[in-house]
Write an enzyme that holds these catalytic residues in place. Structure first.
Site, mmCIF file in Angstrom:
data_model
loop_
_atom_site.group_PDB
_atom_site.id
_atom_site.type_symbol
_atom_site.label_atom_id
_atom_site.label_comp_id
_atom_site.label_asym_id
_atom_site.label_seq_id
_atom_site.Cartn_x
_atom_site.Cartn_y
_atom_site.Cartn_z
ATOM 1 N N HIS A 306 0.762 -1.223 0.084
ATOM 2 C CA HIS A 306 -0.090 -0.075 -0.182
ATOM 3 C C HIS A 306 0.804 1.341 -0.058
ATOM 4 O O HIS A 306 2.044 1.354 0.596
ATOM 5 C CB HIS A 306 -0.983 -0.068 1.415
ATOM 6 C CG HIS A 306 -2.053 1.020 1.130
ATOM 7 N ND1 HIS A 306 -1.903 2.335 1.293
ATOM 8 C CD2 HIS A 306 -3.354 0.739 0.897
ATOM 9 C CE1 HIS A 306 -3.294 2.809 1.199
ATOM 10 N NE2 HIS A 306 -3.852 1.901 0.816
ATOM 11 N N ASP A 363 -7.941 -4.978 0.206
ATOM 12 C CA ASP A 363 -8.555 -5.750 -1.045
ATOM 13 C C ASP A 363 -8.169 -7.115 -0.929
ATOM 14 O O ASP A 363 -8.943 -8.265 -1.515
ATOM 15 C CB ASP A 363 -8.096 -5.179 -2.291
ATOM 16 C CG ASP A 363 -8.654 -3.922 -2.511
ATOM 17 O OD1 ASP A 363 -9.697 -3.744 -2.258
ATOM 18 O OD2 ASP A 363 -7.690 -2.874 -2.903
HETATM 19 N N1 ACO Z 1 4.057 -7.520 -4.853
HETATM 20 C C1 ACO Z 1 5.264 -7.718 -5.194
HETATM 21 N N2 ACO Z 1 6.285 -6.765 -4.834
HETATM 22 C C2 ACO Z 1 5.750 -5.480 -4.540
HETATM 23 C C3 ACO Z 1 4.233 -5.442 -4.181
HETATM 24 C C4 ACO Z 1 3.619 -6.635 -4.616
HETATM 25 N N3 ACO Z 1 1.890 -6.422 -4.166
HETATM 26 N N4 ACO Z 1 3.787 -4.144 -3.908
HETATM 27 C C5 ACO Z 1 5.205 -3.552 -4.119
HETATM 28 N N5 ACO Z 1 6.244 -4.389 -4.231
HETATM 29 C C6 ACO Z 1 7.487 -4.100 -4.230
HETATM 30 C C7 ACO Z 1 7.938 -3.222 -5.679
HETATM 31 O O1 ACO Z 1 8.348 -4.102 -6.555
HETATM 32 C C8 ACO Z 1 8.964 -2.394 -4.981
HETATM 33 O O2 ACO Z 1 10.048 -3.243 -5.020
HETATM 34 P P1 ACO Z 1 11.547 -2.524 -5.135
HETATM 35 O O3 ACO Z 1 11.784 -1.650 -4.071
HETATM 36 O O4 ACO Z 1 12.523 -3.714 -5.272
HETATM 37 O O5 ACO Z 1 11.803 -1.939 -6.457
HETATM 38 C C9 ACO Z 1 8.776 -2.132 -3.643
HETATM 39 O O6 ACO Z 1 7.823 -3.208 -3.220
HETATM 40 C C10 ACO Z 1 7.889 -1.051 -3.275
HETATM 41 O O7 ACO Z 1 6.840 -0.861 -4.202
HETATM 42 P P2 ACO Z 1 6.321 0.486 -4.865
HETATM 43 O O8 ACO Z 1 5.358 0.019 -6.206
HETATM 44 O O9 ACO Z 1 7.377 1.341 -5.020
HETATM 45 O O10 ACO Z 1 5.207 0.966 -3.765
HETATM 46 P P3 ACO Z 1 4.095 1.972 -4.230
HETATM 47 O O11 ACO Z 1 3.720 2.496 -2.599
HETATM 48 O O12 ACO Z 1 4.086 2.882 -5.252
HETATM 49 O O13 ACO Z 1 2.920 0.881 -4.359
HETATM 50 C C11 ACO Z 1 0.717 -0.394 -4.502
HETATM 51 C C12 ACO Z 1 1.822 0.501 -3.594
HETATM 52 C C13 ACO Z 1 0.550 0.290 -5.642
HETATM 53 C C14 ACO Z 1 -0.637 -0.556 -3.651
HETATM 54 C C15 ACO Z 1 1.572 -1.899 -4.883
HETATM 55 O O14 ACO Z 1 1.953 -2.159 -3.438
HETATM 56 C C16 ACO Z 1 0.852 -2.700 -5.497
HETATM 57 O O15 ACO Z 1 1.114 -2.830 -6.623
HETATM 58 N N6 ACO Z 1 0.382 -3.481 -4.899
HETATM 59 C C17 ACO Z 1 -0.814 -4.577 -5.685
HETATM 60 C C18 ACO Z 1 -2.051 -4.051 -5.994
HETATM 61 C C19 ACO Z 1 -2.877 -3.928 -4.809
HETATM 62 O O16 ACO Z 1 -3.102 -4.624 -3.912
HETATM 63 N N7 ACO Z 1 -3.534 -2.638 -4.982
HETATM 64 C C20 ACO Z 1 -4.432 -2.115 -3.833
HETATM 65 C C21 ACO Z 1 -3.984 -1.073 -2.850
HETATM 66 S S1 ACO Z 1 -5.159 -0.799 -1.633
HETATM 67 C C22 ACO Z 1 -6.619 0.354 -2.416
HETATM 68 O O17 ACO Z 1 -6.286 1.096 -3.336
HETATM 69 C C23 ACO Z 1 -7.891 0.053 -1.893
#
Ligand code: ACO
Length: 429
Positions: A306, A363
């Protein structure tokens, strides 16, 4: 200790006031920056930008805290009805028993929609996404209620808010019924809010239908945990549209459109699709955890991670507990719940997820409950919108009452061509 900030642009130094919130959050107030220096701030995605001060919801992503008007969401979810929480968000205080009874009665009186609105549903394409229908019909409410569109009249605004809370479940259930070719079911006002929605979703004229109280309780909880989440994309949209003095129906309709995006309200659908994919692929959870860790693969564990929460999302904890409760009553008989639990277990002990503070978000388990309630996948985001309605209304009202209210109009740094000579059509190559 009074805080201050200084900013130097070239030779020009300005002192900027600092605003501190009741939970000690610190913001640098740049409202005089342009007039004193000619420069503006640039912050794509608003990652560092506070668009407003707000007294509605507090969240601390590091500690996993979420409070509505100061009350922890866990306490509200354990003790309140959704309408009680709606009252709290919109009015600022929990209602007394008499106030709640009056509020529930008021909402009940407005559950029906105009018969002409029922006819709209014949006009949508078969298979139309219910979020498109919800956004369109909520926007169209303005054309039915010219008596409550004056944004400067508190009574008219109050009536609009009541209409929105009361009619959204009816419109949502109609969208579903239309999509499956069943007759639209009128609300039954002796039922309470969640039971009434389930009745409109699942009853048919040919059969008796009894709402299961466990289902109504689970839905109540889901609506409460979705009720507000401060300045997210859809809420900011509602405030932005409302800042132009657009009426409440128009503002909320825009918020629903913002929520429909897969990066916002649509993630719960994606999570259930992922769990289904794992099930069909032999339930090999470790394979998918490895895929999520593999940087050469763009697969991510949906429902994990998140932008704000770097701890277990408090809403996910509440929903997981509700899943467990439904499971103990034999109501969750879904292989994807088992897969979700295994996935969580593996991911929470895996160095990759631990290091990056990736925890289940709201979610991750909500889709499992929606499925247990018989809600089809394309309706998941519609239920999110139903839950978020009081939050959107509360923010719209707060924005309207703000003493510094202005139309929201961000600036930009222009990067296009500088001035050039017009070329007539005949001479263009
Ligand atoms: N699975 C695997 N790796 C992940 C995930 C995941 N679900 N989420 C983040 N990471 C990793 C990224 O690859 C990144 O790794 P790195 O540092 O080696 O490059 C690190 O964790 C940080 O992730 P970011 O994408 O920079 O974090 P951001 O805050 O931009 O993204 C997000 C948050 C979009 C929610 C992300 O965690 C994601 O895509 N999750 C899956 C989708 C999801 O569940 N969305 C619902 C959110 S809740 C809502 O909106 C109601």
């Amino acid at each position: 200790m009074a805080l201050g900030a200084k900013l130097k642009i070239g030779d020009h130094e300005v002192e900027l006031p600092v605003v501190v919130g009741t939970e000690d959050e610190v913001g640098v107030d740049v409202s005089a920056l342009r007039s004193s220096t000619g420069a503006i701030t640039l912050d794509e995605g608003f990652v560092n930008t506070g668009s407003t001060t707000s007294a509605i919801t507090y969240l601390d992503g590091e500690k996993g805290i979420l409070r509505y008007r100061g009350y922890p969401v866990e306490q509200l979810a354990a003790n309140c009805s959704f309408l009680e929480v709606s009252y709290l968000l919109i009015h600022g205080e929990l209602p007394t028993a008499a106030q709640l009874a009056e509020y529930q009665d008021l909402i009940r009186q407005h559950t029906m929609v105009h018969e002409s609105i029922r006819k709209f549903f014949d006009g949508f394409m078969p298979g139309a996404h219910p979020m498109a229908i919800l956004s369109a019909v909520v926007g169209a409410l303005a054309s039915f209620y010219p008596d409550s569109l004056d944004v400067n009249d508190p009574f008219q605004v109050h009536v609009s808010a009541v209409r929105l809370l009361a009619k959204t479940p009816t419109i949502a259930a109609y969208a579903h019924k239309e999509s499956i070719g069943q007759p639209l079911v009128y609300p039954k006002n002796k039922l309470e809010y969640c039971a009434n929605f389930l009745h409109m979703m699942f009853s048919v004229p040919a059969e008796e239908y009894e709402v299961d109280p466990d289902d109504a309780e689970a839905l109540n909880l889901l609506l409460i945990v979705h009720a507000d989440h401060e300045q997210n994309c859809s809420t900011s949209t509602v405030r932005m549209v409302g800042s132009s003095d657009a009426n409440l129906f128009a503002s909320i309709s825009a918020g629903i459109a913002a929520l429909s995006g897969p990066l916002h309200g649509g993630a719960n659908e994606a999570c259930v699709n992922m769990l289904e994919r794992i099930r069909k692929d032999g339930s090999n959870v470790s394979k998918y955890v490895d895929m999520a860790k593999d940087k050469a693969n763009n697969f991510r564990l949906m429902g994990f991670g998140h932008r704000v929460y770097k701890n277990y999302d408090p809403r996910a904890k509440i929903i997981k507990a509700a899943c467990d409760k439904l499971l103990s009553k034999g109501k969750v008989n879904d292989p994807i719940f088992e897969i979700a639990q295994k996935l969580e277990e593996v991911a929470l002990t895996d160095g990759y997820f631990v290091e990056r503070k990736l925890y289940p978000n709201v979610d991750f388990y909500s889709g499992v409950i929606y499925r247990a309630l018989g809600i089809p996948i394309e309706m998941f985001t519609v239920l999110f919108a139903m839950g978020r309605m009081p939050g959107w209304i509360a923010h719209w009202l707060e924005m309207r009452k703000s003493p510094g209210k202005k139309i929201n109009r961000p600036r930009q740094i222009y990067t296009g061509p500088t001035e050039r000579e017009f070329v007539p059509l005949a001479k263009r190559k």
